[in-house]
Design a protein around this motif. Structure first.
Motif, PDB file in Angstrom:
ATOM      1  N   PRO A 254       0.835  -1.025  -0.341  1.00 14.88           N
ATOM      2  CA  PRO A 254      -0.217  -0.155   0.081  1.00 14.88           C
ATOM      3  C   PRO A 254       0.812   1.334  -0.130  1.00 14.88           C
ATOM      4  CG  PRO A 254      -0.772  -2.000   1.198  1.00 14.88           C
ATOM      5  CD  PRO A 254       0.883  -2.314   0.855  1.00 14.88           C
ATOM      6  N   VAL A 255       1.967   1.101   0.294  1.00 16.09           N
ATOM      7  CA  VAL A 255       2.701   2.472   0.556  1.00 16.09           C
ATOM      8  C   VAL A 255       3.242   2.655  -0.137  1.00 16.09           C
ATOM      9  CG1 VAL A 255       4.480   3.333   1.533  1.00 16.09           C
ATOM     10  CG2 VAL A 255       3.152   2.615   2.706  1.00 16.09           C
ATOM     11  N   HIS A 256       3.857   2.074  -1.604  1.00 15.50           N
ATOM     12  CA  HIS A 256       4.462   2.115  -2.734  1.00 15.50           C
ATOM     13  C   HIS A 256       3.223   2.148  -3.705  1.00 15.50           C
ATOM     14  CE1 HIS A 256       5.119   0.809  -7.571  1.00 15.50           C
ATOM     15  NE2 HIS A 256       5.859   1.771  -6.779  1.00 15.50           N
ATOM     16  N   CYS A 257       2.123   1.806  -3.329  1.00 11.53           N
ATOM     17  CA  CYS A 257       0.456   1.999  -4.452  1.00 11.53           C
ATOM     18  C   CYS A 257      -0.166   3.542  -4.302  1.00 11.53           C
ATOM     19  CB  CYS A 257      -0.654   1.409  -3.866  1.00 11.53           C
ATOM     20  SG  CYS A 257      -1.639   1.126  -4.999  1.00 11.53           S
ATOM     21  N   ALA A 258       0.002   4.717  -2.800  1.00 13.45           N
ATOM     22  CA  ALA A 258      -0.653   5.116  -2.315  1.00 13.45           C
ATOM     23  C   ALA A 258       0.370   6.656  -3.227  1.00 13.45           C
ATOM     24  CB  ALA A 258      -0.217   5.665  -1.063  1.00 13.45           C
ATOM     25  N   ARG A 259       1.930   6.062  -3.184  1.00 13.94           N
ATOM     26  CA  ARG A 259       2.937   7.344  -3.679  1.00 13.94           C
ATOM     27  C   ARG A 259       2.635   7.115  -5.228  1.00 13.94           C
ATOM     28  NH1 ARG A 259       7.710   4.512  -2.681  1.00 13.94           N
ATOM     29  NH2 ARG A 259       7.588   4.566   0.013  1.00 13.94           N
ATOM     30  N   GLN A 260       2.206   5.740  -5.533  1.00 17.60           N
ATOM     31  CA  GLN A 260       2.109   6.348  -7.048  1.00 17.60           C
ATOM     32  C   GLN A 260       0.981   6.739  -7.553  1.00 17.60           C
ATOM     33  OE1 GLN A 260       5.419   5.092  -7.904  1.00 17.60           O
ATOM     34  NE2 GLN A 260       4.424   4.713  -9.925  1.00 17.60           N
ATOM     35  N   LEU A 261      -0.460   7.155  -6.243  1.00 18.18           N
ATOM     36  CA  LEU A 261      -1.598   7.149  -7.125  1.00 18.18           C
ATOM     37  C   LEU A 261      -1.660   8.562  -6.953  1.00 18.18           C
ATOM     38  CD1 LEU A 261      -4.850   6.870  -7.223  1.00 18.18           C
ATOM     39  CD2 LEU A 261      -4.464   6.917  -4.553  1.00 18.18           C
ATOM     40  N   TRP A 262      -0.804   9.366  -5.475  1.00 17.06           N
ATOM     41  CA  TRP A 262      -0.765  10.745  -5.446  1.00 17.06           C
ATOM     42  C   TRP A 262       0.197  11.249  -6.471  1.00 17.06           C
ATOM     43  CZ3 TRP A 262      -5.132  11.283  -3.175  1.00 17.06           C
ATOM     44  CH2 TRP A 262      -5.403  10.895  -2.005  1.00 17.06           C
ATOM     45  N   ILE A 284      -5.679  -4.221   7.359  1.00 19.29           N
ATOM     46  CA  ILE A 284      -5.958  -3.584   6.601  1.00 19.29           C
ATOM     47  C   ILE A 284      -6.503  -2.386   6.015  1.00 19.29           C
ATOM     48  CG2 ILE A 284      -6.373  -4.579   3.732  1.00 19.29           C
ATOM     49  CD1 ILE A 284      -6.579  -7.345   4.676  1.00 19.29           C
ATOM     50  N   THR A 285      -7.561  -2.005   6.665  1.00 18.36           N
ATOM     51  CA  THR A 285      -8.178  -0.662   6.463  1.00 18.36           C
ATOM     52  C   THR A 285      -6.848  -0.065   7.130  1.00 18.36           C
ATOM     53  OG1 THR A 285      -9.851  -1.320   6.699  1.00 18.36           O
ATOM     54  CG2 THR A 285      -9.603   0.989   7.054  1.00 18.36           C
ATOM     55  N   PHE A 286      -6.369  -0.194   8.409  1.00 18.23           N
ATOM     56  CA  PHE A 286      -5.305   0.744   9.529  1.00 18.23           C
ATOM     57  C   PHE A 286      -4.269   1.372   8.139  1.00 18.23           C
ATOM     58  CE2 PHE A 286      -6.070   0.622  14.249  1.00 18.23           C
ATOM     59  CZ  PHE A 286      -7.456   0.832  13.960  1.00 18.23           C
ATOM     60  N   GLN A 287      -3.527   0.004   7.695  1.00 19.36           N
ATOM     61  CA  GLN A 287      -2.377   0.028   6.853  1.00 19.36           C
ATOM     62  C   GLN A 287      -2.730   0.927   5.735  1.00 19.36           C
ATOM     63  OE1 GLN A 287      -1.456  -4.538   6.440  1.00 19.36           O
ATOM     64  NE2 GLN A 287       0.464  -3.305   6.245  1.00 19.36           N
ATOM     65  N   TRP A 288      -4.028   1.054   4.937  1.00 19.99           N
ATOM     66  CA  TRP A 288      -3.893   2.310   4.284  1.00 19.99           C
ATOM     67  C   TRP A 288      -4.636   3.634   4.928  1.00 19.99           C
ATOM     68  CZ3 TRP A 288      -3.614   1.437  -0.807  1.00 19.99           C
ATOM     69  CH2 TRP A 288      -3.584   0.625  -1.535  1.00 19.99           C
ATOM     70  N   SER A 362      -7.511  -4.706  -1.298  1.00 17.92           N
ATOM     71  CA  SER A 362      -6.263  -5.226  -0.978  1.00 17.92           C
ATOM     72  C   SER A 362      -4.768  -4.600   0.046  1.00 17.92           C
ATOM     73  CB  SER A 362      -4.922  -6.179  -1.898  1.00 17.92           C
ATOM     74  OG  SER A 362      -5.070  -7.781  -2.113  1.00 17.92           O
ATOM     75  N   VAL A 363      -3.894  -6.030  -0.095  1.00 16.66           N
ATOM     76  CA  VAL A 363      -2.617  -5.458   1.156  1.00 16.66           C
ATOM     77  C   VAL A 363      -1.379  -6.497   0.807  1.00 16.66           C
ATOM     78  CG1 VAL A 363      -3.426  -7.031   2.909  1.00 16.66           C
ATOM     79  CG2 VAL A 363      -1.979  -4.403   3.484  1.00 16.66           C
ATOM     80  N   GLY A 364      -0.364  -6.153   1.662  1.00 18.14           N
ATOM     81  CA  GLY A 364       0.625  -6.635   1.562  1.00 18.14           C
ATOM     82  C   GLY A 364       1.199  -6.536   0.110  1.00 18.14           C
ATOM     83  N   PRO A 365       1.465  -8.292  -0.496  1.00 17.96           N
ATOM     84  CA  PRO A 365       2.350  -7.801  -1.759  1.00 17.96           C
ATOM     85  C   PRO A 365       1.629  -7.395  -3.436  1.00 17.96           C
ATOM     86  CG  PRO A 365       1.811  -9.985  -1.422  1.00 17.96           C
ATOM     87  CD  PRO A 365       0.980  -9.122  -0.196  1.00 17.96           C
ATOM     88  N   PHE A 366      -0.096  -7.344  -2.726  1.00 15.76           N
ATOM     89  CA  PHE A 366      -0.292  -6.384  -4.137  1.00 15.76           C
ATOM     90  C   PHE A 366      -1.520  -5.940  -3.987  1.00 15.76           C
ATOM     91  CE2 PHE A 366      -2.988 -10.868  -5.566  1.00 15.76           C
ATOM     92  CZ  PHE A 366      -3.126 -10.428  -3.660  1.00 15.76           C
ATOM     93  N   THR A 367      -1.945  -4.455  -4.528  1.00 17.75           N
ATOM     94  CA  THR A 367      -2.711  -3.951  -4.333  1.00 17.75           C
ATOM     95  C   THR A 367      -2.662  -2.734  -5.175  1.00 17.75           C
ATOM     96  OG1 THR A 367      -0.774  -2.366  -3.532  1.00 17.75           O
ATOM     97  CG2 THR A 367      -1.573  -3.531  -1.210  1.00 17.75           C
ATOM     98  N   GLY A 368      -4.168  -1.942  -5.107  1.00 16.79           N
ATOM     99  CA  GLY A 368      -4.482  -1.158  -6.477  1.00 16.79           C
ATOM    100  C   GLY A 368      -5.406  -0.406  -5.454  1.00 16.79           C
ATOM    101  N   ALA A 369      -5.341   0.982  -5.620  1.00 20.64           N
ATOM    102  CA  ALA A 369      -6.269   2.188  -5.420  1.00 20.64           C
ATOM    103  C   ALA A 369      -6.814   3.397  -6.570  1.00 20.64           C
ATOM    104  CB  ALA A 369      -5.255   3.275  -4.562  1.00 20.64           C
ATOM    105  N   VAL A 370      -7.897   3.958  -6.485  1.00 18.71           N
ATOM    106  CA  VAL A 370      -8.363   4.476  -7.596  1.00 18.71           C
ATOM    107  C   VAL A 370      -9.241   5.931  -6.940  1.00 18.71           C
ATOM    108  CG1 VAL A 370     -10.131   4.901  -9.141  1.00 18.71           C
ATOM    109  CG2 VAL A 370      -8.676   2.932  -9.155  1.00 18.71           C
TER     110      VAL A 370
END
Length: 374
Positions: A254-262, A284-288, A362-370
């Protein structure tokens, strides 16, 4: 608010939802597709793309009359609904498709047949987990990550319970939620452990369902019945090959995914009016929350305790009740709730003036965000 994205959402829909439904896979897909088409004011002939997880995209095109297709994609197992959704978004953005539907079909898993009596082997990563009881997501995904979160940040089980109670309150305002009876912290703490410290109420609720979301070119979005919702930015991320080999159990994909999203929008966390963040397990919600920058690492518990994530707070969270109460629609409910909030269709749980919402899977090894905008 004007988005520069060429993609908009114009229709959303669910099938019937339940456990051990008699309806076939094709019937559930038909129901969800029909609901999304009706929401948009379209006919099946208006679609030229199908992207799916569960079911086969080519078969859906043929069975339901969308063939020949300009674009099709069938997932073999990505980070929940966000994977077929992002393939649909990308197809429309690139011009491969003009109007593409993303579908998620999911069935409640059941055990079948007798237990094996001979030697059992576990290949790959499972050889390090299965012999010690790490067979199920509750232990591999929920238990390990929640335990690490508690140990690293000094959080308590009551901190997770506050989020569970908040989500159930939101569900009590949502007629589509399956579980609507209000909860207390005592109810949470008295629920049984599934894989300590994961409790039953920390887990999403398995169901049979199908969901559908229709994406189209922005210039066509005004042709349909409902207020279009723009896809502002999107991101997929893969960090490690599996959950057991995560380098960091609380700062994973999620950290990498969020960085890419923003990085793909001029908007930021402060612009978001409500968030719909995956809750397969509460941690998972806490991590996001932390990965997306709504609070610092280790600060989600305090952020929730201070009331920010309640309806009326600075960041209403999982306003439909989340998958723990809506049923495990494998992430599609978060997309659909974000769309409905921006349209202003959520009744008693509506966030006033909602124009920006983020949804994640999702969380852990694979994620997505919109990120979606009005």
């Amino acid at each position: 608010m004007n988005s520069l994205s060429p993609v908009s959402i114009v229709g959303v829909g669910f099938s019937e939802v339940g456990r051990q439904l008699a309806a076939s896979d094709d019937e559930l897909i038909r129901q969800a597709l029909t609901a999304a088409l009706a929401d948009a004011g379209m006919t099946v002939g208006d679609l030229d793309g199908v992207s799916t997880m569960g079911g086969n995209a080519m078969a859906i095109g043929d069975t339901f009359g969308t063939a020949p297709l300009d674009f099709y994609f069938t997932s073999v197992g990505g980070p929940a609904f966000v994977e077929p959704a992002i393939h649909a978004i990308s197809a429309v953005a690139s011009g491969l498709s003009t109007t593409c539907v993303a579908v998620r079909l999911i069935r409640r898993a059941t055990s079948t047949g007798p237990a094996p009596t001979g030697p059992v082997t576990f290949p790959g990563d499972a050889q390090f987990t299965a012999p010690f009881g790490g067979l199920m997501p509750a232990s591999m995904i929920g238990g390990l990550q929640m335990r690490r979160y508690l140990e690293e940040f000094g959080a308590t089980e009551e901190d997770f319970g506050r989020h569970v109670v908040n989500q159930r309150y939101n569900a009590s305002l949502n007629e589509e939620a399956i579980l609507r009876e209000p909860l207390t912290i005592d109810d949470y703490l008295s629920s049984r452990y599934v894989s300590r410290p994961v409790r039953l109420l920390d887990c999403d609720y398995p169901v049979d369902s199908a969901s559908a979301v229709i994406f189209t070119r922005r210039e066509r979005a005004g042709d349909w019945r409902k207020k279009p919702v723009s896809v502002e930015a999107w991101a997929l991320s893969s960090s490690e090959p599996n959950f057991f080999q995560l380098r960091d159990f609380v700062r994973s994909s999620p950290v990498h995914c969020a960085r890419q999203l923003w990085s793909r929008t001029d908007l930021g966390p402060a612009d978001v009016d409500c968030a719909q963040l995956y809750d397969g397990f509460t941690v998972i919600t806490f991590q996001w929350l932390e990965a997306l920058g709504f609070c610092g690492f280790g600060e989600a518990a305090g952020f929730i305790a201070d009331g920010h994530t309640r309806l009326g707070g600075s960041l209403p969270l999982n306003t439909d009740g989340g998958a723990c109460n809506m049923g495990r629609r494998h992430g599609a409910n978060f997309c659909i709730e974000a769309v409905r909030q921006i349209r202003g269709e959520c009744g008693d749980r509506q966030v006033p003036g909602a124009e920006v919402s983020v949804w994640t899977n999702s969380v852990g090894p694979f994620t997505g965000a919109v990120l979606l905008t009005a």
